[in-house]
Design a protein around this motif. Structure first.
Motif, PDB file in Angstrom:
ATOM      1  N   VAL A 170       0.647  -1.332   0.308  1.00 31.25           N
ATOM      2  CA  VAL A 170       0.168  -0.298   0.272  1.00 31.25           C
ATOM      3  C   VAL A 170       0.841   1.026  -0.026  1.00 31.25           C
ATOM      4  CG1 VAL A 170      -1.329   1.132   1.316  1.00 31.25           C
ATOM      5  CG2 VAL A 170      -1.588  -1.582   1.708  1.00 31.25           C
ATOM      6  N   SER A 171       1.118   1.896  -1.193  1.00 31.66           N
ATOM      7  CA  SER A 171       2.162   2.771  -0.878  1.00 31.66           C
ATOM      8  C   SER A 171       1.477   4.068  -1.241  1.00 31.66           C
ATOM      9  CB  SER A 171       2.821   2.588  -2.576  1.00 31.66           C
ATOM     10  OG  SER A 171       1.530   3.319  -3.186  1.00 31.66           O
ATOM     11  N   GLU A 172      -0.346   4.461  -0.960  1.00 36.45           N
ATOM     12  CA  GLU A 172      -0.134   5.700  -0.583  1.00 36.45           C
ATOM     13  C   GLU A 172      -2.185   5.749   0.098  1.00 36.45           C
ATOM     14  OE1 GLU A 172      -0.571  10.417  -3.026  1.00 36.45           O
ATOM     15  OE2 GLU A 172       0.240   7.986  -4.196  1.00 36.45           O
ATOM     16  N   VAL A 173      -2.437   6.571   0.746  1.00 35.89           N
ATOM     17  CA  VAL A 173      -3.520   6.771   1.742  1.00 35.89           C
ATOM     18  C   VAL A 173      -3.722   8.187   1.612  1.00 35.89           C
ATOM     19  CG1 VAL A 173      -4.851   5.808   3.628  1.00 35.89           C
ATOM     20  CG2 VAL A 173      -2.580   4.768   3.059  1.00 35.89           C
ATOM     21  N   ALA A 174      -5.436   8.172   1.747  1.00 33.29           N
ATOM     22  CA  ALA A 174      -5.830   9.287   1.698  1.00 33.29           C
ATOM     23  C   ALA A 174      -7.634   8.752   2.333  1.00 33.29           C
ATOM     24  CB  ALA A 174      -6.151  10.302   0.144  1.00 33.29           C
ATOM     25  N   PRO A 175      -7.184   9.378   3.603  1.00 35.54           N
ATOM     26  CA  PRO A 175      -8.001   9.150   4.362  1.00 35.54           C
ATOM     27  C   PRO A 175      -8.798  10.391   4.088  1.00 35.54           C
ATOM     28  CG  PRO A 175      -6.519   9.578   6.086  1.00 35.54           C
ATOM     29  CD  PRO A 175      -5.987   9.630   4.307  1.00 35.54           C
ATOM     30  N   TRP A 176      -9.101  11.370   4.022  1.00 35.93           N
ATOM     31  CA  TRP A 176      -9.912  12.670   3.722  1.00 35.93           C
ATOM     32  C   TRP A 176     -10.498  12.084   2.541  1.00 35.93           C
ATOM     33  CZ3 TRP A 176      -8.067  14.683  -0.271  1.00 35.93           C
ATOM     34  CH2 TRP A 176      -6.706  14.623  -0.731  1.00 35.93           C
ATOM     35  N   GLY A 177     -10.414  11.868   1.556  1.00 31.12           N
ATOM     36  CA  GLY A 177     -11.350  11.913   0.783  1.00 31.12           C
ATOM     37  C   GLY A 177     -13.031  12.549   0.864  1.00 31.12           C
ATOM     38  N   TYR A 183     -14.960  14.953  -5.508  1.00 35.50           N
ATOM     39  CA  TYR A 183     -15.427  13.708  -5.851  1.00 35.50           C
ATOM     40  C   TYR A 183     -16.027  12.575  -4.090  1.00 35.50           C
ATOM     41  CZ  TYR A 183     -10.650  12.826  -3.981  1.00 35.50           C
ATOM     42  OH  TYR A 183      -9.405  13.588  -3.490  1.00 35.50           O
ATOM     43  N   ALA A 184     -15.527  12.693  -3.213  1.00 40.74           N
ATOM     44  CA  ALA A 184     -15.785  12.354  -1.833  1.00 40.74           C
ATOM     45  C   ALA A 184     -15.916  10.526  -1.679  1.00 40.74           C
ATOM     46  CB  ALA A 184     -17.345  12.692  -2.006  1.00 40.74           C
ATOM     47  N   GLY A 185     -14.740  10.695  -1.582  1.00 42.40           N
ATOM     48  CA  GLY A 185     -14.730   9.044  -1.119  1.00 42.40           C
ATOM     49  C   GLY A 185     -12.545   9.054  -1.231  1.00 42.40           C
ATOM     50  N   ASP A 186     -12.828   7.889  -0.222  1.00 41.79           N
ATOM     51  CA  ASP A 186     -11.336   7.585   0.241  1.00 41.79           C
ATOM     52  C   ASP A 186     -10.922   7.089  -0.519  1.00 41.79           C
ATOM     53  OD1 ASP A 186     -12.576   9.208   2.710  1.00 41.79           O
ATOM     54  OD2 ASP A 186     -12.902   7.097   3.587  1.00 41.79           O
ATOM     55  N   TRP A 187      -9.226   6.962  -0.616  1.00 40.18           N
ATOM     56  CA  TRP A 187      -8.649   6.026  -1.770  1.00 40.18           C
ATOM     57  C   TRP A 187      -6.885   5.705  -1.116  1.00 40.18           C
ATOM     58  CZ3 TRP A 187      -4.317   8.130  -3.562  1.00 40.18           C
ATOM     59  CH2 TRP A 187      -3.708   9.635  -3.795  1.00 40.18           C
ATOM     60  N   VAL A 231      -4.825   3.147  -8.283  1.00 45.07           N
ATOM     61  CA  VAL A 231      -5.669   3.511  -6.688  1.00 45.07           C
ATOM     62  C   VAL A 231      -7.142   3.091  -6.828  1.00 45.07           C
ATOM     63  CG1 VAL A 231      -6.911   5.805  -6.672  1.00 45.07           C
ATOM     64  CG2 VAL A 231      -4.777   6.426  -7.562  1.00 45.07           C
ATOM     65  N   PHE A 232      -7.656   2.728  -5.621  1.00 37.51           N
ATOM     66  CA  PHE A 232      -8.417   2.272  -5.436  1.00 37.51           C
ATOM     67  C   PHE A 232      -9.362   3.229  -4.491  1.00 37.51           C
ATOM     68  CE2 PHE A 232      -5.916  -1.704  -6.207  1.00 37.51           C
ATOM     69  CZ  PHE A 232      -7.413  -2.907  -7.039  1.00 37.51           C
ATOM     70  N   ILE A 233     -10.628   3.574  -5.292  1.00 40.47           N
ATOM     71  CA  ILE A 233     -11.327   5.113  -4.635  1.00 40.47           C
ATOM     72  C   ILE A 233     -12.694   4.173  -4.008  1.00 40.47           C
ATOM     73  CG2 ILE A 233     -12.610   5.215  -6.775  1.00 40.47           C
ATOM     74  CD1 ILE A 233     -12.585   7.986  -5.112  1.00 40.47           C
ATOM     75  N   GLU A 234     -13.197   4.519  -2.589  1.00 40.84           N
ATOM     76  CA  GLU A 234     -14.321   3.509  -2.192  1.00 40.84           C
ATOM     77  C   GLU A 234     -15.479   4.767  -2.935  1.00 40.84           C
ATOM     78  OE1 GLU A 234     -16.875   3.331   2.004  1.00 40.84           O
ATOM     79  OE2 GLU A 234     -15.365   4.648   2.073  1.00 40.84           O
ATOM     80  N   GLY A 235     -16.168   3.496  -3.236  1.00 39.69           N
ATOM     81  CA  GLY A 235     -17.441   3.993  -4.316  1.00 39.69           C
ATOM     82  C   GLY A 235     -17.707   3.006  -5.399  1.00 39.69           C
ATOM     83  N   ASP A 236     -17.835   3.953  -6.496  1.00 33.17           N
ATOM     84  CA  ASP A 236     -18.217   3.601  -7.791  1.00 33.17           C
ATOM     85  C   ASP A 236     -17.452   4.134  -9.318  1.00 33.17           C
ATOM     86  OD1 ASP A 236     -20.178   5.578  -8.440  1.00 33.17           O
ATOM     87  OD2 ASP A 236     -21.741   4.401  -8.320  1.00 33.17           O
ATOM     88  N   ALA A 237     -18.246   3.719 -10.127  1.00 34.30           N
ATOM     89  CA  ALA A 237     -17.183   4.232 -11.307  1.00 34.30           C
ATOM     90  C   ALA A 237     -17.867   6.011 -11.464  1.00 34.30           C
ATOM     91  CB  ALA A 237     -17.827   3.271 -13.390  1.00 34.30           C
ATOM     92  N   THR A 238     -18.301   6.527 -11.015  1.00 32.11           N
ATOM     93  CA  THR A 238     -18.381   7.862 -11.294  1.00 32.11           C
ATOM     94  C   THR A 238     -17.689   8.231 -10.222  1.00 32.11           C
ATOM     95  OG1 THR A 238     -21.239   7.436 -11.569  1.00 32.11           O
ATOM     96  CG2 THR A 238     -20.680   9.860 -10.375  1.00 32.11           C
ATOM     97  N   LYS A 239     -17.244   8.066  -8.743  1.00 27.01           N
ATOM     98  CA  LYS A 239     -16.501   8.390  -8.218  1.00 27.01           C
ATOM     99  C   LYS A 239     -15.117   8.569  -8.479  1.00 27.01           C
ATOM    100  CE  LYS A 239     -19.269   9.087  -4.358  1.00 27.01           C
ATOM    101  NZ  LYS A 239     -18.456   8.656  -3.107  1.00 27.01           N
ATOM    102  N   ALA A 240     -14.896   7.517  -9.587  1.00 22.77           N
ATOM    103  CA  ALA A 240     -13.263   7.111 -10.483  1.00 22.77           C
ATOM    104  C   ALA A 240     -13.391   8.436 -11.242  1.00 22.77           C
ATOM    105  CB  ALA A 240     -13.507   5.953 -11.089  1.00 22.77           C
ATOM    106  N   ALA A 241     -14.630   8.086 -11.943  1.00 23.52           N
ATOM    107  CA  ALA A 241     -14.430   9.470 -13.242  1.00 23.52           C
ATOM    108  C   ALA A 241     -14.305  11.063 -12.190  1.00 23.52           C
ATOM    109  CB  ALA A 241     -15.517   9.296 -13.852  1.00 23.52           C
ATOM    110  N   ALA A 242     -14.613  11.170 -11.195  1.00 20.97           N
ATOM    111  CA  ALA A 242     -14.812  12.607  -9.971  1.00 20.97           C
ATOM    112  C   ALA A 242     -13.785  12.432 -10.038  1.00 20.97           C
ATOM    113  CB  ALA A 242     -16.205  12.687  -9.355  1.00 20.97           C
ATOM    114  N   PHE A 243     -12.872  11.508  -9.508  1.00 19.91           N
ATOM    115  CA  PHE A 243     -11.227  11.661  -9.067  1.00 19.91           C
ATOM    116  C   PHE A 243     -10.399  11.954  -9.850  1.00 19.91           C
ATOM    117  CE2 PHE A 243      -7.153   9.961  -8.843  1.00 19.91           C
ATOM    118  CZ  PHE A 243      -6.877   9.726  -7.228  1.00 19.91           C
TER     119      PHE A 243
END
Length: 506
Positions: A170-177, A183-187, A231-243
């Motif tokens: 796990v090379s990077e974490v953003a718990p505030w996302g 994009y309203a998602g941790d990643w 990168v893995f983001i909590e959410g769906d494809a919409t969150k990924a696109a917003a990221f």
């Protein structure tokens, strides 16, 4: 040892636990299974969670030759190699064993093996081992593309030295996302530091609950190429696109990959949490923990740690940059620390005479943007030259950074005796005696004259070309003189004996 370019047996040790293991003073033995016959493991003092470390029979030269044979001279990120040597611990191709003991003589683990197949290592990814005899036998041979195995650069060996079954961290974490980003998602980001692609189909993640039962599936990415960061983001494809819009203005860099995850109880807390990764069978592969986060700045683990992380991303380091949304990180980009730490000796690392002080300083350092020094054997070499003895004195030190890179340095200094230096040392030792310290200035000057008279009579005439017979007589006169100083309390017997030995070496 008999069938490779580097000419040495080797074995690998892997930490399958969740915390670092200190191995300072650990030892190995073959199928003698005897701590009393074991030899020390050198060059590695700690093994990180999930890390695999190589130990080769020999010295640093053998270790370098190993890296040349397997990796064409450039070891993979995080690769660590130590050494061992001694009588009776060579491994037999006809069947043998490897035993590991801690400093107290307790067997930590061990395995046995039968007749080997030249060019193919025994693969113990299954984790067989025992603290008691008889040891379990391993018989599975390494096969390319299985459990991280590959054909070495030299083309004649197959194995997976230093490669974990899943060399992903796990090379990077953003718990505030989830609460502070558009994009309203941790990643989090995972990076493959191995030498072959890793199939992550069915892999899961959990937070600091660290439970394979409560873990949720990672979706959208099934394989991570060597060196790739995903990168893995909590959410769906919409969150990924917003990221992608927030970080890259809607157009992701070439090769950028993003997956998703979601489920109950896996949201990351800004007050401190963790990310744990499991394979499809529920085996924990890697993970990190972290304390309170800084909004808008990701945690940077390009050092490849598998434990607690605290380093924040900094612009220009490990590929980090500021996004259009004013967030700081390096999603999809990991510039790992692959630079070896440096060990530098300074001072006089050359020649000394016995009356001088050895003064060699040692400093271990990592590059400014590096992961920092984790451990080092670097130590200053100081003290009276006479105390080291005559002749050459080799020295060396190792430094290991938090990314597992190992740097070494070595040198040598020489101590010699001359008539003048022997006279000076005689005065130095006399001056240090309690009897001399009790004299007044006039008395000290008088006894100094006694010592220098002995030097003038017995040492000064020893020059190139003096006959052996005369030289022997002069040395005898000097030795009798310092023996008399010892009898009078101006020297200890040990000091007198040392000076006599130096005189015989003139």
């Amino acid at each position: 040892s008999g069938s490779s370019p580097y000419g040495a047996d080797w074995f690998e040790v892997t930490n399958t636990g969740t915390s670092a293991v200190a191995i300072s003073g650990w030892r190995m033995d073959d199928n003698s299974n005897d701590f009393a016959l074991s030899v020390v493991l050198n060059g590695v003092t700690s093994i990180a969670p999930g890390q695999s470390v190589i130990f080769i029979e020999g010295d640093a030269t053998k270790a370098t030759a190993f890296v040349n044979a397997w990796f064409n001279g450039t070891a993979p990120f995080g690769f660590t190699i130590g050494t061992y040597s001694g009588g009776g611990v060579g491994l037999s191709t006809g069947g043998d064993a490897v035993n590991l003991f801690d400093t107290s003589g307790n067997r930590v683990t061990g395995v046995g093996f039968g007749i080997s197949t030249t060019g193919r290592t025994f693969d113990n990814t299954a984790g067989a081992g025992s603290t008691t005899l008889p040891l379990p036998l391993v018989s599975t041979l390494s096969t390319a593309d299985v459990n991280g195995a590959f054909v070495a650069f030299d083309g004649i060996e197959t194995g997976s030295p230093g490669t974990k079954t899943a060399p992903v961290i796990v090379s990077e974490v953003a718990p505030w996302g989830s609460g502070n980003a558009t994009y309203a998602g941790d990643w989090f980001e995972v990076t493959n530091f191995g030498v072959s692609a890793v199939d992550i189909t069915g892999w899961k993640m959990d937070d600091n609950s660290n439970s394979p039962v409560g873990a949720v599936v990672l979706n959208g990415v099934t394989s991570v190429a060597p060196g790739q960061s995903v990168v893995f983001i909590e959410g769906d494809a919409t969150k990924a696109a917003a990221f992608v819009t927030a970080w890259f203005g809607g157009t992701a860099p070439t090769g950028f990959a993003i997956g998703t995850y979601g489920g109950s109880g896996v949201g990351l807390s800004t007050g401190g949490d963790g990310v744990n990764v499991f394979d499809a069978a529920g085996k924990r592969l890697t993970g990190v923990s972290f304390a309170a986060s800084t909004t808008g700045v990701s945690f940077d683990n390009s050092a490849g740690l598998g434990s607690a992380i605290s380093t924040l991303s900094v612009v220009g380091i490990a590929g980090a940059f500021v996004s259009g949304a004013l967030e700081l990180g390096s999603p999809g980009t990991t510039d790992p620390d692959v630079t070896l730490p440096t060990v530098t000796y300074s001072g006089n690392a050359g020649n000394y005479t016995i009356d001088q002080q050895v003064a060699i300083t040692c400093r271990a350092a990592d590059e400014l943007a590096g992961s920092g020094i984790a451990s080092t054997t670097c130590a200053d070499i100081v003290g009276p030259a006479a105390g080291f003895g005559l002749g050459a004195h080799p020295f060396s030190a190792t430094a290991i950074d938090n990314a597992g890179n190992t740097g070494t340095a070595a040198g040598s200094f020489t101590v010699a005796v001359t008539p003048a230096s022997l006279c000076n040392l005689t005065l130095q030792l006399v001056h240090g005696s309690t009897k001399y310290q009790g004299l007044n200035a006039r008395q000290k000057a008088a006894f100094d004259s006694t010592v220098t008279s002995l030097c003038s009579a017995a040492l000064t005439p020893i020059k190139p070309g003096v006959s052996p017979a005369k030289k022997s007589l002069l040395i005898l006169v000097y030795r009798l003189g310092v023996k008399g100083f010892a009898a009078g309390g101006w020297l200890t017997k040990a000091q007198s004996d040392q000076l006599s030995a130096f005189a015989l070496a003139l």
